[in-house]
Enzyme design. Structure first.
Site, PDB file in Angstrom:
ATOM      1  CD  GLU A   1      16.678 -17.528  -4.536  1.00 54.17           C
ATOM      2  OE1 GLU A   1      17.774 -17.200  -5.015  1.00 54.17           O
ATOM      3  OE2 GLU A   1      15.611 -16.974  -4.828  1.00 54.17           O
TER       4      GLU A   1
ATOM      5  CB  SER B   1      17.295 -18.227  -8.933  1.00 49.20           C
ATOM      6  OG  SER B   1      17.272 -17.189  -9.866  1.00 49.20           O
TER       7      SER B   1
ATOM      8  NE  ARG C   1      16.844 -13.667  -3.654  1.00 44.59           N
ATOM      9  CZ  ARG C   1      17.193 -12.393  -3.898  1.00 44.59           C
ATOM     10  NH1 ARG C   1      17.311 -11.518  -2.918  1.00 44.59           N
ATOM     11  NH2 ARG C   1      17.381 -11.988  -5.130  1.00 44.59           N
TER      12      ARG C   1
HETATM   13  C1  LIG Z   1       9.688 -17.668 -12.390  1.00 47.15           C
HETATM   14  C2  LIG Z   1      10.136 -17.269 -10.998  1.00 47.15           C
HETATM   15  C3  LIG Z   1      10.865 -16.113 -10.820  1.00 47.15           C
HETATM   16  C4  LIG Z   1      11.289 -15.726  -9.525  1.00 47.15           C
HETATM   17  N1  LIG Z   1      12.007 -14.575  -9.392  1.00 47.15           N
HETATM   18  C5  LIG Z   1      12.418 -14.181  -8.166  1.00 47.15           C
HETATM   19  C6  LIG Z   1      13.144 -12.966  -8.003  1.00 47.15           C
HETATM   20  O1  LIG Z   1      13.396 -12.244  -8.953  1.00 47.15           O
HETATM   21  N2  LIG Z   1      13.556 -12.641  -6.757  1.00 47.15           N
HETATM   22  C7  LIG Z   1      13.264 -13.410  -5.671  1.00 47.15           C
HETATM   23  O2  LIG Z   1      13.668 -13.035  -4.555  1.00 47.15           O
HETATM   24  N3  LIG Z   1      12.554 -14.547  -5.786  1.00 47.15           N
HETATM   25  C8  LIG Z   1      12.131 -14.961  -7.004  1.00 47.15           C
HETATM   26  N4  LIG Z   1      11.423 -16.122  -7.138  1.00 47.15           N
HETATM   27  C9  LIG Z   1      11.147 -16.946  -5.959  1.00 47.15           C
HETATM   28  C10 LIG Z   1       9.747 -16.721  -5.328  1.00 47.15           C
HETATM   29  O3  LIG Z   1       8.903 -16.060  -6.222  1.00 47.15           O
HETATM   30  C11 LIG Z   1       9.852 -15.917  -4.031  1.00 47.15           C
HETATM   31  O4  LIG Z   1      10.680 -16.573  -3.096  1.00 47.15           O
HETATM   32  C12 LIG Z   1       8.466 -15.675  -3.408  1.00 47.15           C
HETATM   33  O5  LIG Z   1       8.577 -14.775  -2.335  1.00 47.15           O
HETATM   34  C13 LIG Z   1       7.810 -16.946  -2.890  1.00 47.15           C
HETATM   35  O6  LIG Z   1       6.492 -16.629  -2.504  1.00 47.15           O
HETATM   36  P1  LIG Z   1       5.407 -17.746  -2.298  1.00 47.15           P
HETATM   37  O7  LIG Z   1       4.215 -17.093  -1.726  1.00 47.15           O
HETATM   38  O8  LIG Z   1       5.209 -18.514  -3.531  1.00 47.15           O
HETATM   39  O9  LIG Z   1       6.113 -18.636  -1.174  1.00 47.15           O
HETATM   40  P2  LIG Z   1       6.142 -20.226  -1.047  1.00 47.15           P
HETATM   41  O10 LIG Z   1       6.943 -20.800  -2.143  1.00 47.15           O
HETATM   42  O11 LIG Z   1       4.763 -20.751  -0.848  1.00 47.15           O
HETATM   43  O12 LIG Z   1       6.964 -20.357   0.317  1.00 47.15           O
HETATM   44  C14 LIG Z   1       8.318 -19.964   0.365  1.00 47.15           C
HETATM   45  C15 LIG Z   1       8.749 -19.893   1.845  1.00 47.15           C
HETATM   46  O13 LIG Z   1       8.037 -18.834   2.506  1.00 47.15           O
HETATM   47  C16 LIG Z   1       7.275 -19.366   3.588  1.00 47.15           C
HETATM   48  N5  LIG Z   1       6.020 -18.614   3.653  1.00 47.15           N
HETATM   49  C17 LIG Z   1       5.163 -18.336   2.653  1.00 47.15           C
HETATM   50  N6  LIG Z   1       4.135 -17.584   3.099  1.00 47.15           N
HETATM   51  C18 LIG Z   1       4.354 -17.407   4.431  1.00 47.15           C
HETATM   52  C19 LIG Z   1       3.655 -16.737   5.468  1.00 47.15           C
HETATM   53  N7  LIG Z   1       2.517 -16.067   5.262  1.00 47.15           N
HETATM   54  N8  LIG Z   1       4.164 -16.806   6.735  1.00 47.15           N
HETATM   55  C20 LIG Z   1       5.311 -17.467   6.998  1.00 47.15           C
HETATM   56  N9  LIG Z   1       6.022 -18.119   6.046  1.00 47.15           N
HETATM   57  C21 LIG Z   1       5.549 -18.079   4.779  1.00 47.15           C
HETATM   58  C22 LIG Z   1       7.078 -20.841   3.281  1.00 47.15           C
HETATM   59  O14 LIG Z   1       6.849 -21.577   4.461  1.00 47.15           O
HETATM   60  C23 LIG Z   1       8.419 -21.160   2.638  1.00 47.15           C
HETATM   61  O15 LIG Z   1       9.388 -21.314   3.635  1.00 47.15           O
HETATM   62  C24 LIG Z   1      10.968 -16.531  -8.405  1.00 47.15           C
HETATM   63  C25 LIG Z   1      10.219 -17.701  -8.589  1.00 47.15           C
HETATM   64  C26 LIG Z   1       9.786 -18.066  -9.869  1.00 47.15           C
HETATM   65  C27 LIG Z   1       8.954 -19.295 -10.041  1.00 47.15           C
END
Ligand SMILES: Cc1cc2nc3c(=O)[nH]c(=O)nc-3n(C[C@H](O)[C@H](O)[C@H](O)COP(=O)(O)OP(=O)(O)OC[C@H]3O[C@@H](n4cnc5c(N)ncnc54)[C@H](O)[C@@H]3O)c2cc1C
Length: 339
Positions: free
Chosen positions: A334, A237, A164
């Site tokens: 996380e 998580s 992560r």
């Molecule tokens: C129900 C649920 C289940 C999940 N299951 C998992 C799982 O199984 N495994 C797992 O690893 N994660 C899981 N997650 C966490 C999440 O889905 C991941 O971390 C996902 O990658 C976040 O993507 P996002 O676009 O929503 O990022 P955001 O929440 O918008 O941002 C997260 C981080 O990434 C950065 N970021 C986003 N886009 C960019 C970009 N283009 N350039 C630079 N930085 C950027 C943001 O600045 C921030 O620091 C889960 C979340 C939920 C709600």
């Protein structure tokens, strides 16, 4: 591209919590990004890059900077024998992208089915599930370095991927991911490492599953373990799993013989934190006011409606303290706190 002021971030996150962003814009192409970046420089405000908002908790007071919501889309691929190089833009929805790859018969991302968020966030967090991490297939990450004001392409090695974690997370606020190139395979092999997956196929009496069946099984397991985002506010998580020394694991196993452990190497052991939160600390399915933990997964903190960030933080702190009291382990979040 328009820079808006005082935009509530609640609806842009899956937790459905948080105050406004002082400035906010939606970026659909490279020109928009440059415009947004210039605005931040001119007005000397910090930048936060937002994807699907599924791994963040926004403070009740909001964010005093510019939130750049990435909505650049597009997917291209080039085939080289059985190997396929697929480049997806940062704003592509992660799971729709995985669905498309599986549909095209490209192996590599199927175990990561159903993870919310965008393609651009996948290398930041090195997303992972069911024995597979984004780092296993990421080939190149194309970014804007906001510190040096230049574009750069990172190779897999240069991304410094870890559990992560990555260089993009370590150097928070420096890089905007524009696109990610994945190396997939037309004749890949499915990863059955995880017990949950093996059991699910055994129940369905499927001996040699197809790529599509793998995606379906993963989605099925996830739907039973994780809350439905249409019903609950959550960021998945809230804490990272725990990695301890083998000696520490032995000490805990003496006290909790049923504890689940996975060897990372001959010195380190991974313990599913959900097991400790559930069996040692009794945190599964708790509810206090508007917040609590999910009934099927103690690692998942839930907004049952109108929760504040403070309520979530207070509950999380209680969990951190209790785990430390019972096991001596210091757990880490996380989910990222945006304030
Ligand atoms: C129900 C649920 C289940 C999940 N299951 C998992 C799982 O199984 N495994 C797992 O690893 N994660 C899981 N997650 C966490 C999440 O889905 C991941 O971390 C996902 O990658 C976040 O993507 P996002 O676009 O929503 O990022 P955001 O929440 O918008 O941002 C997260 C981080 O990434 C950065 N970021 C986003 N886009 C960019 C970009 N283009 N350039 C630079 N930085 C950027 C943001 O600045 C921030 O620091 C889960 C979340 C939920 C709600």
């Amino acid at each position: 591209m328009k820079i808006q002021e005082n935009v509530s971030l609640k609806e842009y996150t899956t937790f459905k919590i948080g105050g406004p962003a002082k400035f906010f814009c939606v970026v659909k192409n490279e020109n928009d990004l440059i415009e947004a970046f210039n605005f931040s420089k001119k007005n000397k405000v910090p930048v936060f890059v937002l994807g699907g908002g599924s791994n963040i908790l926004v403070a009740d007071e909001g964010y005093q900077g510019l939130v750049i919501k990435m909505e650049m889309t597009g997917i291209v691929h080039a085939e080289d024998g059985d190997v396929v190089h697929v480049t997806a833009m940062a704003g592509e929805d992660w799971d729709k992208f995985v669905e498309k790859m599986v549909g095209m018969g490209f192996y590599g991302l199927e175990n990561l089915s159903g993870i919310p968020g965008t393609v651009g966030a996948s290398p930041v967090q090195n997303i992972g599930a069911y024995g597979v991490e984004a780092k296993d297939t990421i080939e190149l990450v194309y970014v804007l370095d906001m510190q040096k004001d230049e574009y750069k392409t990172f190779t897999n090695n240069e991304c410094k991927f870890d559990y992560r974690n990555s260089i993009f997370k370590e150097e928070e606020g420096r890089y905007v991911v524009l696109s990610v190139t994945f190396k997939l395979n037309k004749k890949g092999r499915l990863n059955f490492g995880y017990k949950d997956i093996q059991e699910a196929f055994a129940v369905k009496r499927i001996k040699v599953p197809t790529l599509k069946q793998m995606r379906e099984i993963v989605l099925d397991i996830r739907s039973r373990k994780l809350p439905d985002l249409r019903k609950y506010g959550t960021a998945g998580s809230f804490f990272k799993n725990v990695i301890v020394s083998s000696a520490k694991a032995q000490e805990l196993l003496a006290k909790y013989p049923d504890m689940i452990v996975h060897a990372v190497n001959n010195k380190k052991v991974k313990i599913p934190l959900a097991w400790i939160l559930d069996h040692v600390c009794g945190f599964r399915g708790v509810k206090k006011g508007n917040v609590g933990t999910y009934q099927n997964q103690a690692l998942v903190l839930v907004n049952f409606g109108n929760a504040t960030a403070k309520e979530i933080i207070d509950l999380a702190q209680k969990m951190v303290d209790k785990v430390f009291e019972e096991t001596g382990i210091e757990i880490e979040t996380e989910v990222e706190y945006l304030n």
